[in-house]
Design an enzyme around this catalytic site. Structure first.
Site, PDB file in Angstrom:
ATOM      1  N   TYR A 151      96.245  15.111  18.905  1.00 46.39           N
ATOM      2  CA  TYR A 151      96.293  16.637  18.731  1.00 46.39           C
ATOM      3  C   TYR A 151      97.272  16.767  18.638  1.00 46.39           C
ATOM      4  O   TYR A 151      98.269  17.435  17.660  1.00 46.39           O
ATOM      5  CB  TYR A 151      95.187  17.282  19.221  1.00 46.39           C
ATOM      6  CG  TYR A 151      95.513  19.555  19.178  1.00 46.39           C
ATOM      7  CD1 TYR A 151      93.970  19.482  19.081  1.00 46.39           C
ATOM      8  CD2 TYR A 151      96.250  19.770  19.650  1.00 46.39           C
ATOM      9  CE1 TYR A 151      94.180  20.616  17.577  1.00 46.39           C
ATOM     10  CE2 TYR A 151      96.349  21.062  18.762  1.00 46.39           C
ATOM     11  CZ  TYR A 151      95.438  21.341  17.931  1.00 46.39           C
ATOM     12  OH  TYR A 151      95.199  23.261  18.026  1.00 46.39           O
TER      13      TYR A 151
ATOM     14  N   HIS B 249      95.161  33.727  14.757  1.00 51.15           N
ATOM     15  CA  HIS B 249      95.914  32.318  13.835  1.00 51.15           C
ATOM     16  C   HIS B 249      95.117  32.395  12.488  1.00 51.15           C
ATOM     17  O   HIS B 249      93.509  32.409  12.952  1.00 51.15           O
ATOM     18  CB  HIS B 249      95.880  31.356  14.119  1.00 51.15           C
ATOM     19  CG  HIS B 249      96.262  30.198  13.916  1.00 51.15           C
ATOM     20  ND1 HIS B 249      96.400  29.938  12.157  1.00 51.15           N
ATOM     21  CD2 HIS B 249      95.520  28.135  13.702  1.00 51.15           C
ATOM     22  CE1 HIS B 249      96.529  29.045  11.876  1.00 51.15           C
ATOM     23  NE2 HIS B 249      96.082  28.153  12.452  1.00 51.15           N
TER      24      HIS B 249
ATOM     25  N   ASP C  92      96.115  27.571  18.323  1.00 54.44           N
ATOM     26  CA  ASP C  92      96.227  26.181  17.954  1.00 54.44           C
ATOM     27  C   ASP C  92      96.885  25.455  19.522  1.00 54.44           C
ATOM     28  O   ASP C  92      96.491  23.934  19.431  1.00 54.44           O
ATOM     29  CB  ASP C  92      96.807  25.783  16.813  1.00 54.44           C
ATOM     30  CG  ASP C  92      95.890  25.653  16.075  1.00 54.44           C
ATOM     31  OD1 ASP C  92      94.750  25.892  16.216  1.00 54.44           O
ATOM     32  OD2 ASP C  92      96.283  26.060  14.080  1.00 54.44           O
TER      33      ASP C  92
ATOM     34  N   HIS D 222      91.366  17.811   8.176  1.00 53.34           N
ATOM     35  CA  HIS D 222      92.245  17.620   7.450  1.00 53.34           C
ATOM     36  C   HIS D 222      92.824  16.412   7.342  1.00 53.34           C
ATOM     37  O   HIS D 222      94.350  16.564   7.013  1.00 53.34           O
ATOM     38  CB  HIS D 222      93.234  18.698   6.315  1.00 53.34           C
ATOM     39  CG  HIS D 222      94.101  19.726   7.716  1.00 53.34           C
ATOM     40  ND1 HIS D 222      94.318  19.201   8.327  1.00 53.34           N
ATOM     41  CD2 HIS D 222      93.489  21.191   8.389  1.00 53.34           C
ATOM     42  CE1 HIS D 222      94.787  19.061   9.546  1.00 53.34           C
ATOM     43  NE2 HIS D 222      94.998  21.312   8.896  1.00 53.34           N
TER      44      HIS D 222
ATOM     45  N   ASP E 229      89.514  27.453  10.096  1.00 49.95           N
ATOM     46  CA  ASP E 229      88.333  26.923  11.396  1.00 49.95           C
ATOM     47  C   ASP E 229      88.787  28.125  12.042  1.00 49.95           C
ATOM     48  O   ASP E 229      88.506  28.072  13.075  1.00 49.95           O
ATOM     49  CB  ASP E 229      89.584  25.816  11.444  1.00 49.95           C
ATOM     50  CG  ASP E 229      90.584  25.656  12.465  1.00 49.95           C
ATOM     51  OD1 ASP E 229      91.705  26.492  11.657  1.00 49.95           O
ATOM     52  OD2 ASP E 229      90.841  24.762  13.225  1.00 49.95           O
TER      53      ASP E 229
ATOM     54  N   HIS F 153      90.949  25.000  20.719  1.00 50.99           N
ATOM     55  CA  HIS F 153      90.177  24.036  20.134  1.00 50.99           C
ATOM     56  C   HIS F 153      89.995  23.384  21.505  1.00 50.99           C
ATOM     57  O   HIS F 153      91.100  23.327  22.311  1.00 50.99           O
ATOM     58  CB  HIS F 153      90.971  22.963  19.342  1.00 50.99           C
ATOM     59  CG  HIS F 153      91.046  23.545  18.464  1.00 50.99           C
ATOM     60  ND1 HIS F 153      90.292  23.574  17.116  1.00 50.99           N
ATOM     61  CD2 HIS F 153      91.920  23.886  16.886  1.00 50.99           C
ATOM     62  CE1 HIS F 153      90.450  24.416  15.890  1.00 50.99           C
ATOM     63  NE2 HIS F 153      91.719  24.944  16.121  1.00 50.99           N
TER      64      HIS F 153
ATOM     65  N   GLU G 204      93.944  30.489   9.775  1.00 48.55           N
ATOM     66  CA  GLU G 204      94.062  29.192   9.069  1.00 48.55           C
ATOM     67  C   GLU G 204      92.815  29.330   9.354  1.00 48.55           C
ATOM     68  O   GLU G 204      91.597  30.071  10.079  1.00 48.55           O
ATOM     69  CB  GLU G 204      94.945  28.136  10.003  1.00 48.55           C
ATOM     70  CG  GLU G 204      93.862  26.733   9.495  1.00 48.55           C
ATOM     71  CD  GLU G 204      94.524  25.063   9.755  1.00 48.55           C
ATOM     72  OE1 GLU G 204      95.541  25.259  10.732  1.00 48.55           O
ATOM     73  OE2 GLU G 204      94.424  24.467   9.450  1.00 48.55           O
TER      74      GLU G 204
ATOM     75  N   HIS H  70     100.473  26.922  14.560  1.00 44.56           N
ATOM     76  CA  HIS H  70     101.488  26.267  13.965  1.00 44.56           C
ATOM     77  C   HIS H  70     101.344  26.755  12.498  1.00 44.56           C
ATOM     78  O   HIS H  70     101.866  25.710  11.700  1.00 44.56           O
ATOM     79  CB  HIS H  70      99.589  25.402  14.192  1.00 44.56           C
ATOM     80  CG  HIS H  70      99.022  24.718  13.276  1.00 44.56           C
ATOM     81  ND1 HIS H  70      98.067  24.022  12.086  1.00 44.56           N
ATOM     82  CD2 HIS H  70      99.333  23.615  12.395  1.00 44.56           C
ATOM     83  CE1 HIS H  70      97.487  23.419  10.792  1.00 44.56           C
ATOM     84  NE2 HIS H  70      98.758  23.188  11.017  1.00 44.56           N
TER      85      HIS H  70
HETATM   86 FE1  FEO Z   1      96.060  25.667  12.882  1.00 48.71          FE
HETATM   87 FE2  FEO Z   1      93.209  25.413  14.678  1.00 48.71          FE
HETATM   88  O1  FEO Z   1      94.211  26.044  13.523  1.00 48.71           O
END
Ligand code: FEO
Length: 398
Positions: A192, A78, A164, A24, A82, A225, A80, A145
């Site tokens: 990041y 989370h 995140d 994104h 991903d 991540h 989101e 996040h």
């Molecule tokens: Fe806020 Fe890795 O997604």
């Protein structure tokens, strides 16, 4: 790639996305990972899933440890995509007894997947559940996040599954921080932070305080991540404390694009002025520097000196892109100035000035605009602007 046991009976079962290059708007030159964790206890529990197209990879990794149908709980730290994209497929295959999520997570899951028949169990801040030999304590981390975000803490293993937070977009075959080159690791971590969390910097020290007040003892941080922090997780916590304080260094960025080299000539003269004052400078031509790398440099810079020629009564589109991104991330404690060439109307510099003021970046000069091509006198003014900004930087950062 093999499944990795990160603690006794706790496994990394995530996916490595070697080839993603745009997240994104964030350029992920070295890919990323979507980490998910499987805890083998009386209640077998999966923490987060992965991006939708990596669902089969997640299932294969889980299958190395246990039949996925035996999983009892799924924790959604989370929502989101991903981390939740593969959740519908997992729900079909696993059919878990419970899906744990925060109150905002519940709302977000309903809004994403429109499934009110899933067995949600909403957990409030501080709630603890038992998995058998282990327990899990949930820590709400709103806006780090997203509003739904939370941490899962396993005290018996001193393990914080941090969603995140503390992550990096970096695809590697290694799973732990001490297996990779530390300078590169912190470069990815800083990028990041700058691109994902800078906007929420005020919340970071509050979260660190909350974790300290809750008395969480942590010897491993497993983010969603990148690499897992073991042994010295205080290093990345310390880096977050530093980045979130947004204490600038004796550093300036000259960010510009140019049409017929006039604005570039101005940039070079401003650079000379800054160097005369002993300031560390980064020259960032928008044609060759991606917005997400520029934001990483913004993290510890004091001055943003921004240039564009006037084009069609406006600024070049590369700079409009950067200013939009920068405005969203709300960097603090900066000073700024604008410069650029023009032919007849000259709106470029005033547009940049307005954008800087909207971002509460203090203008140290009204800016310099030059008609068509700069003269030697014009370039001397640009050198003087660089010197003036250099002095202002030294006054403010010491
Ligand atoms: Fe806020 Fe890795 O997604």
């Amino acid at each position: 790639m093999k499944t990795t046991e990160i603690k006794k009976d706790i496994y990394w079962v995530g996916a490595v996305d070697w080839n993603i290059r745009d997240f994104h708007g964030y350029t992920t030159y070295k890919g990323t990972t979507y980490n998910a964790y499987l805890v083998m206890d009386e209640k077998i529990t999966l923490f987060d899933t992965v991006k939708r197209e990596f669902g089969k990879s997640l299932l294969h990794r889980i299958g190395d440890i246990v039949d996925p149908k035996k999983i009892d709980y799924i924790v959604v730290n989370h929502v989101e995509m991903d981390h939740s994209g593969a959740l519908p497929e997992m729900m079909e295959i696993i059919a878990p007894e419970k899906v744990f999520c925060s109150p905002m997570g519940h709302k977000a899951l309903l809004a994403h997947f429109h499934r009110d028949d899933w067995p949600y169990e909403v957990v409030e801040q501080g709630r603890t559940i038992s998995l058998g030999k282990r327990s899990v304590q949930f820590v709400e981390t709103r806006m780090l996040h997203w509003p739904d975000s939370m941490f899962s803490y396993i005290p018996e293993d001193k393990l914080l599954i941090s969603s995140d937070a503390f992550g990096q977009h970096w695809a590697t075959s290694e799973r732990f921080d001490d297996e990779v080159e530390p300078v590169e690791l912190f470069q990815h971590s800083a990028k990041y932070y700058a691109n994902i969390l800078l906007l929420y910097s005020k919340l970071v020290p509050k979260l660190i305080t909350k974790v300290q007040e809750m008395g969480l003892v942590i010897d491993m941080i497993a983010p969603d991540h990148g690499l897992i922090w073991r042994g010295r997780p205080d290093k990345i916590i310390g880096a977050y404390a530093e980045w979130s304080a947004q204490r600038p260094k004796n550093k300036a960025l000259i960010i510009y694009d140019t049409m017929w080299q006039s604005t570039k000539k101005m940039a070079n003269s401003i650079l000379n002025g800054l160097l005369r004052e002993g300031v560390s400078v980064r020259m960032l031509d928008l044609k060759t520097n991606h917005r997400s790398d520029i934001i990483t440099e913004v993290l510890d810079a004091k001055a943003l000196i921004i240039g564009s020629p006037t084009l069609n009564n406006g600024i070049l589109p590369t700079l409009a892109d950067l200013l939009s991104y920068l405005k969203g991330l709300k960097p603090e404690n900066k000073i700024g100035a604008a410069f650029g060439s023009y032919g007849w109307s000259g709106e470029g510099v005033p547009i940049i000035n307005r954008a800087l003021e909207e971002m509460k970046i203090r203008l140290v000069d009204p800016g310099i605009k030059v008609k068509y091509v700069p003269t030697h006198d014009d370039l001397r003014l640009c050198i003087a602007l660089g010197e003036k900004i250099g002095r202002a930087i030294k006054e403010s950062v010491g």
